[in-house]
Write a protein that holds these residues in place. Structure first.
Motif, short mmCIF file in Angstrom:
data_model
loop_
_atom_site.label_atom_id
_atom_site.label_comp_id
_atom_site.label_asym_id
_atom_site.label_seq_id
_atom_site.Cartn_x
_atom_site.Cartn_y
_atom_site.Cartn_z
N UNK A 230 -34.08 -26.77 -48.43
CA UNK A 230 -33.79 -25.57 -47.64
C UNK A 230 -32.74 -25.94 -46.61
N UNK A 231 -31.62 -25.24 -46.51
CA UNK A 231 -31.24 -24.06 -47.28
C UNK A 231 -30.94 -24.36 -48.75
N UNK A 232 -31.26 -23.43 -49.57
CA UNK A 232 -31.11 -23.55 -51.00
C UNK A 232 -29.63 -23.40 -51.39
N UNK B 182 -30.48 -27.80 -55.49
CA UNK B 182 -31.08 -26.60 -54.89
C UNK B 182 -32.55 -26.82 -54.60
N UNK C 31 -35.87 -27.14 -61.62
CA UNK C 31 -37.01 -27.35 -60.72
C UNK C 31 -38.20 -26.42 -60.93
N UNK C 32 -37.94 -25.17 -61.37
CA UNK C 32 -39.05 -24.26 -61.59
C UNK C 32 -40.03 -24.85 -62.58
N UNK D 196 -28.04 -22.93 -54.12
CA UNK D 196 -27.65 -21.84 -55.02
C UNK D 196 -27.64 -20.49 -54.28
N UNK E 59 -38.30 -10.28 -63.05
CA UNK E 59 -38.48 -10.46 -61.61
C UNK E 59 -39.89 -10.91 -61.27
N UNK F 287 -45.15 -31.21 -62.88
CA UNK F 287 -45.75 -32.11 -61.89
C UNK F 287 -47.17 -31.69 -61.52
N UNK F 288 -47.42 -30.39 -61.62
CA UNK F 288 -48.77 -29.91 -61.31
C UNK F 288 -49.69 -30.08 -62.51
N UNK G 298 -27.50 -26.28 -59.88
CA UNK G 298 -28.81 -26.10 -60.46
C UNK G 298 -29.70 -27.34 -60.53
#
Lengths: 321, 419
Positions: free
Chosen positions: B378-380, B375, B91-92, B382, B66, B98-99, B371
């Protein structure tokens, strides 16, 4: 024997010295509190307000956005629905605490102040849940209410009310009330203690005088004790209001998850803030939108407390006792 | 006194020499959310790697699931993150790439060992850069209590009607709760119900791609049908399933009180420990006998390289090893239920894991529909899928309403769906 004249002169000199050193000692004594409060409370608050005025870019940098985030939160249908629903749920939560927890706390405190037998044992027992971790409280109540392993149905059965049993935590209609009542169970000890302390500080002479004037116990409570503890009840109300926005998150997150299951029935500002700020599964955390929600919570608490201070607190009469 | 001085100096000198020698070697630490895998990394995987590369020291330093995303982000921003980063799919991790926090590892030879769909979870949308090596997927299906099935004379259902026939028989007998699933935690409804049985109706990748390019909508029959089937599950779920959470369902099944558990393969390890009865597994039933079966073979975990690592060479060496058939076999067998995505052929020993991985041969694989890309806004999608799937179980929404909510949410921000 010392010379009285020189003594007085010495006194004046010390006093002068003290005055000359300016309120240095005041600064010294205030410094720890001011420092700690600024670093851990004011700075984060300002920083969070600042964050809410920026917008994040893909490469991790931020650009000035003005009040855009606030506009999105309040007027974009996706965000507004979530925001107002969470706000409403917070109000419901506050209402339930005000009508259940605080009167119950008052009742318990009044009973305890009569110094019943085993009074201190009851006092301790009622206060203990307050010290428990929210996660444990949530877990225990989830088990008690569980349709599979819970005892609530069996207990209801022993008094012939098994038909009343419902999976309360899982139903949209009852989830929020159930969670509120769990929280009431946990925290009723706090208003009880505050009110109890206030009741104890009422001088016996006042009660004796009232009794001599012919008031019975019931009238003494309503006409003498209650007016004297009103300021404490005011503090309890304001603590309930603030706690409702902060404390409610822990319990709801541990029982119902970050989406305020079922179907957002228990989604409060805290859970909305949490999943927006830190992300939830595939929802990538958005610190700027999260900070916007946090700032809105700050403003809502600020407005609530200000209204209370302006309209209620100033009119409360305080009696010298 | 002089003797002590001399000893100290000698020790110091030794220490300095030691540090100098160590500096030649590299120490790599792995960021992960899989804290339960600590023993497997420490006892099996890392020793196997270090045996081949004694000059590289590897440490596995997990964070709880978490907190992982938040903690990892903070450490990456602060420059204190580990050399190797366990990657969440899509995406995570893409955001980290990308950063500039995850390195581009497209040149890694070992990547050729993986099929395209596996690599897609850790590539840019156009597939031009890969930033994590796929480690494992989880497969969805149904795990059942084989002893209960034998007792009631039941067989693994192949079609949807057979599936409901089996459920009816279990319900009639009354000994077992037919289906061990509840809606309290919501995510099982989306994960183990909707995206488990759904691919059968939307033809796996075909349907998923159609949603991506905007040629299909959630309100199309192939996406509504799974909700209709889920609605029929209600009758077979535990009483008061609305307050039945994920661990409740697990316990209900492993205690032998439920017959069928809509599952993800990650349960295998836990179930092997907990359940005292024989278990079997069957893939999501098809509409008509002989139809192609589809499984959700979800790319779940990968590993990449911190772009700011001091030891890029050592990290690459490690990633090459993770991409090797040796790692595929070790990992899959140590963690039954987490299936390596590698094309390499290897033996799976656990019978339940063997059964589930065998579906890859017979059925078409796809990933969870919400996935990739869908997602992102917004709204997501998933999150919405969690709520609406649970709503269908709770009879708070009809299948049409559930699909409608998904579609409206997606349309509000996803351009290909907007015309």
């Amino acid at each position: 024997m010392s010379d009285p004249v020189t003594d007085t002169a010495k006194d004046v000199r010390t006093r002068r010295k003290r005055r000359r050193s300016g309120g240095l000692h005041i600064v010294v004594f205030l410094a720890p509190a001011v420092l700690i409060y600024s670093v851990f409370s004011i700075y984060p608050l300002v920083e969070s307000l600042r964050l809410s005025l920026f917008d994040g870019l893909e490469d991790g940098t931020a650009v000035w956005a003005g009040l855009e985030n606030y506009a999105t939160l309040l007027f974009d249908p996706n965000w507004a629905t979530q925001f107002w629903r969470a706000f409403w749920n917070n109000l419901v939560l506050f209402f339930i605490h005000m009508v259940v927890q605080n009167p119950l706390g008052l009742l318990l405190a009044a009973l305890l102040s009569l110094a019943p037998r085993f009074g201190s044992a009851y006092r301790t027992l009622i206060f203990v849940p307050t010290l428990l971790s929210v996660v444990i409280v949530g877990f225990i109540w989830e088990l008690i209410l569980s349709p599979l392993w819970g005892v609530s149905e069996t207990l209801l059965g022993t008094i012939g009310l098994a038909w009343l049993y419902q999976p309360w935590l899982g139903l949209e209609s009852s989830a929020l009330t159930t969670v509120s009542l769990i929280s009431v169970w946990q925290y009723v000890g706090i208003p009880m203690m505050l009110i109890y302390a206030a009741l104890l500080s009422i001088p016996d002479e006042l009660i004796d005088a009232a009794r001599v004037d012919g008031l019975n116990g019931w009238s003494i409570f309503w006409k003498v004790k209650l007016p004297l503890i009103l300021p404490t009840l005011g503090i309890v109300a304001i603590l309930t209001y603030i706690g409702n926005f902060t404390v409610s998150f822990d319990l709801i997150y541990s029982i119902q998850g970050a989406l305020g299951a079922p179907n957002f029935a228990t989604d409060v500002m805290g859970t909305l803030l949490f999943r927006t700020f830190f992300g939830q599964q595939l929802q990538v955390g958005d610190i700027h939108m999260g900070a916007t929600i946090a700032s809105m919570m700050f403003f809502i608490i600020l407005v609530g407390v200000s209204i209370y201070l302006a309209l209620v607190q100033r009119r409360l009469q305080r009696y010298e006792m | 006194m002089t003797r002590i001085m001399k000893t100290t100096t000698a020790t110091l000198a030794l220490c300095v020499a030691g540090t100098a020698a160590l500096a030649q070697d590299a120490t790599l630490s792995i960021e992960s959310w899989r804290s339960e895998d600590q023993a497997i990394w420490d006892d099996v995987l890392i020793p196997a790697f270090e045996a081949q590369h004694p000059e590289i020291d590897v440490e596995f330093t997990p964070t709880s699931p978490t907190e992982y995303n938040a903690a990892l982000n903070a450490r990456l921003d602060g420059g204190t993150a580990g050399d190797l980063i366990t990657c969440r799919p899509f995406d995570g991790s893409l955001a980290l790439y990308q950063r500039g926090q995850l390195a581009d590892i497209s040149g890694l030879d070992g990547l050729d060992n993986f099929p395209d769909f596996a690599k897609a979870a850790w590539q840019t949308d156009d597939g031009s850069a890969t930033f994590c090596v796929p480690m494992a997927s989880v497969i969805h299906g149904f795990i059942y209590n084989a002893e209960a099935f034998a007792e009631l004379g039941l067989e693994e259902p192949e079609t949807v009607e057979e599936f409901f026939g089996v459920l009816d028989a279990i319900k009639e007998d009354g000994t077992y709760t037919p289906l061990a699933i509840g809606s309290a935690d919501q995510w099982e409804a989306a994960t183990m119900a909707y995206t488990n049985i759904g691919p059968t109706y939307w033809n796996g990748e075909e349907g998923r791609q159609a949603l991506l390019d905007g040629s299909a909508e959630f309100t199309d029959p192939q996406f509504v049908k799974p909700f209709e089937v889920m609605q029929r599950w209600n009758d077979y779920m535990g009483r008061a399933y609305q307050a039945q959470g994920y661990t409740d369902s697990q316990n209900l099944f492993t205690l032998g009180r439920a017959a069928i558990y809509p599952a993800g393969s990650w349960e295998i390890g836990g179930f092997n420990d907990q359940a005292v009865f024989e278990m079997g597994a069957f893939p999501p039933p098809v509409e008509a006998a002989g139809d192609t079966c589809y499984i959700s073979d979800h790319t779940d975990i990968g590993i990449g390289m911190n772009a700011g690592t001091d030891n890029p060479e050592a990290a690459r060496t490690f990633l090459e090893w993770v991409a090797s058939p040796e790692f595929a076999s070790l990992y899959t067998n140590e963690l039954p239920g987490f299936f390596s995505l590698s094309n390499a052929q290897f033996e799976v020993e656990d019978p339940l894991a063997q059964e589930m991985i065998s579906w890859r041969q017979d059925c078409e694989s796809t990933i969870r529909v919400a996935h990739q890309i869908l997602s992102r806004g917004e709204p997501n999608t998933w999150n919405t899928m969690w709520s609406v799937s649970a709503n269908v179980f709770n009879e708070a929404s009809t299948p049409q309403e559930a699909a409608q909510t998904l579609q409206e949410g997606l349309e509000s921000w996803y351009e290909p769906q907007q015309d």
